[in-house]
Design a protein around this motif. Structure first.
Motif, PDB file in Angstrom:
ATOM      1  N   MET A  58       0.840  -1.190   0.000  1.00  0.00           N
ATOM      2  CA  MET A  58       0.000   0.000   0.000  1.00  0.00           C
ATOM      3  C   MET A  58       0.884   1.252   0.000  1.00  0.00           C
ATOM      4  N   ILE A  59       0.444   2.265  -0.738  1.00  0.00           N
ATOM      5  CA  ILE A  59       1.163   3.534  -0.823  1.00  0.00           C
ATOM      6  C   ILE A  59       0.423   4.558   0.039  1.00  0.00           C
ATOM      7  N   GLY A  60       1.105   5.117   1.022  1.00  0.00           N
ATOM      8  CA  GLY A  60       0.506   6.143   1.861  1.00  0.00           C
ATOM      9  C   GLY A  60       0.910   7.521   1.380  1.00  0.00           C
ATOM     10  N   ILE A  61      -0.044   8.450   1.390  1.00  0.00           N
ATOM     11  CA  ILE A  61       0.225   9.821   0.942  1.00  0.00           C
ATOM     12  C   ILE A  61       0.276  10.730   2.167  1.00  0.00           C
ATOM     13  N   LEU A  62       1.415  11.375   2.347  1.00  0.00           N
ATOM     14  CA  LEU A  62       1.612  12.310   3.459  1.00  0.00           C
ATOM     15  C   LEU A  62       1.769  13.725   2.902  1.00  0.00           C
ATOM     16  N   GLY A  63       1.473  14.720   3.736  1.00  0.00           N
ATOM     17  CA  GLY A  63       1.686  16.109   3.318  1.00  0.00           C
ATOM     18  C   GLY A  63       0.888  17.043   4.193  1.00  0.00           C
ATOM     19  N   GLY A  68      -7.128  -7.493  -8.300  1.00  0.00           N
ATOM     20  CA  GLY A  68      -5.854  -7.518  -9.017  1.00  0.00           C
ATOM     21  C   GLY A  68      -5.254  -6.150  -9.308  1.00  0.00           C
ATOM     22  N   LEU A  69      -5.678  -5.121  -8.588  1.00  0.00           N
ATOM     23  CA  LEU A  69      -5.091  -3.795  -8.826  1.00  0.00           C
ATOM     24  C   LEU A  69      -3.614  -3.813  -8.411  1.00  0.00           C
ATOM     25  N   PRO A  70      -2.736  -3.130  -9.163  1.00  0.00           N
ATOM     26  CA  PRO A  70      -1.300  -3.196  -8.875  1.00  0.00           C
ATOM     27  C   PRO A  70      -0.898  -2.518  -7.569  1.00  0.00           C
ATOM     28  N   ALA A  71      -1.736  -1.589  -7.084  1.00  0.00           N
ATOM     29  CA  ALA A  71      -1.413  -0.893  -5.828  1.00  0.00           C
ATOM     30  C   ALA A  71      -2.669  -0.241  -5.274  1.00  0.00           C
ATOM     31  N   ALA A  72      -2.687  -0.084  -3.969  1.00  0.00           N
ATOM     32  CA  ALA A  72      -3.739   0.695  -3.309  1.00  0.00           C
ATOM     33  C   ALA A  72      -3.062   1.926  -2.707  1.00  0.00           C
ATOM     34  N   VAL A  73      -3.709   3.076  -2.847  1.00  0.00           N
ATOM     35  CA  VAL A  73      -3.180   4.334  -2.347  1.00  0.00           C
ATOM     36  C   VAL A  73      -4.059   4.801  -1.199  1.00  0.00           C
ATOM     37  N   ARG A  78       1.610   1.948   9.591  1.00  0.00           N
ATOM     38  CA  ARG A  78       1.976   0.530   9.590  1.00  0.00           C
ATOM     39  C   ARG A  78       1.334  -0.222   8.425  1.00  0.00           C
ATOM     40  N   LYS A  79       0.273   0.331   7.845  1.00  0.00           N
ATOM     41  CA  LYS A  79      -0.396  -0.328   6.719  1.00  0.00           C
ATOM     42  C   LYS A  79       0.366  -0.132   5.412  1.00  0.00           C
ATOM     43  N   CYS A  80       1.286   0.838   5.396  1.00  0.00           N
ATOM     44  CA  CYS A  80       1.900   1.275   4.140  1.00  0.00           C
ATOM     45  C   CYS A  80       3.272   0.647   3.895  1.00  0.00           C
ATOM     46  N   ASP A  81       3.472   0.225   2.643  1.00  0.00           N
ATOM     47  CA  ASP A  81       4.775  -0.301   2.229  1.00  0.00           C
ATOM     48  C   ASP A  81       5.659   0.833   1.720  1.00  0.00           C
ATOM     49  N   LEU A  82       5.026   1.872   1.179  1.00  0.00           N
ATOM     50  CA  LEU A  82       5.742   3.040   0.641  1.00  0.00           C
ATOM     51  C   LEU A  82       5.028   4.304   1.080  1.00  0.00           C
ATOM     52  N   LEU A  83       5.802   5.353   1.353  1.00  0.00           N
ATOM     53  CA  LEU A  83       5.219   6.632   1.747  1.00  0.00           C
ATOM     54  C   LEU A  83       5.683   7.722   0.793  1.00  0.00           C
ATOM     55  N   VAL A  84       4.719   8.468   0.283  1.00  0.00           N
ATOM     56  CA  VAL A  84       5.002   9.591  -0.612  1.00  0.00           C
ATOM     57  C   VAL A  84       4.644  10.872   0.128  1.00  0.00           C
ATOM     58  N   PHE A  85       5.578  11.815   0.165  1.00  0.00           N
ATOM     59  CA  PHE A  85       5.319  13.117   0.787  1.00  0.00           C
ATOM     60  C   PHE A  85       5.011  14.129  -0.314  1.00  0.00           C
TER      61      PHE A  85
END
Length: 197
Positions: A1-6, A107-112, A125-132
């Motif tokens: 999962m990709i987490g969006i921070l900002g 089958g979606l390649p990622a969840a944001v 903790r749910k996120c594999d990647l974090l984008v700021f």
């Protein structure tokens, strides 16, 4: 999962939608939160805590009135916000987890995960990647004012969140939204190519 921070009005939702255009599924915590606010149990809890004054003519919670009570630095506001989060966050999380599961099965390649309080709610903790998602304060304030917020509203919302420095340090990738939408999309595409697709 990709987490969006900002920060507030930094363009997190724009980035989430740009990722959706590339094939990701978007978990909109704010949208789910609005749904949860309208459930009978939550409305009853809010009525008991704060009375009829936070309800609109339609009989549902007036989010602006509620925000005035819970976004602030007074000890009363802090307590009120904590009480509200204790009832909202577990149900929002349950619904988000269900949606994420459906996306994975589809089958979606990622969840944001687009959540204003991603760090504060304990969902990192749910996120594999974090984008700021980064934008200077004057620009973010101008965007918030376009939504009808005052500078006081903006500062109150930002005041209850973790610092931008903290969020930026957590990030695996930074996207600058201070220029054009095309510039932002190009950065999103670079991130996607290097991490997902």
């Amino acid at each position: 999962m990709i987490g969006i921070l900002g920060g507030v009005a930094s363009g997190k939702t724009f980035v989430a939608h740009a990722l959706a255009e590339l094939g990701a599924g978007v978990l909109d915590a704010d949208g789910v939160g609005h749904e949860v606010l309208q459930t009978p149990e939550v409305e009853e809890f809010i009525r008991q805590q704060w009375g009829e004054g936070v309800f609109g003519k339609d009989g549902h919670v007036d989010r602006k009135r509620l925000a005035e009570l819970v976004f602030g630095e007074t000890s009363e506001a802090v307590k009120a916000r904590k009480r509200l989060e204790q009832i909202l966050h577990p149900e929002i999380e349950r619904r988000l987890d269900g949606e994420a599961e459906r996306m994975a099965k589809a089958g979606l390649p990622a969840a944001v995960l687009d959540a204003p309080l991603l760090a504060e709610a304990g969902w990192l903790r749910k996120c594999d990647l974090l984008v700021f998602v980064e934008a200077p304060r004057p620009l973010r304030l101008a965007r918030a004012q376009q939504r009808g917020w005052s500078e006081k509203d903006f500062s109150a919302r930002e005041g209850v969140q973790e610092s931008l420095d903290y969020k930026r340090r957590l990030a695996d990738w930074v996207i600058d939204t201070s220029r054009s939408p095309e510039h932002t999309r190009a950065q999103v595409e670079r991130f996607w190519r290097s991490h997902v697709g």
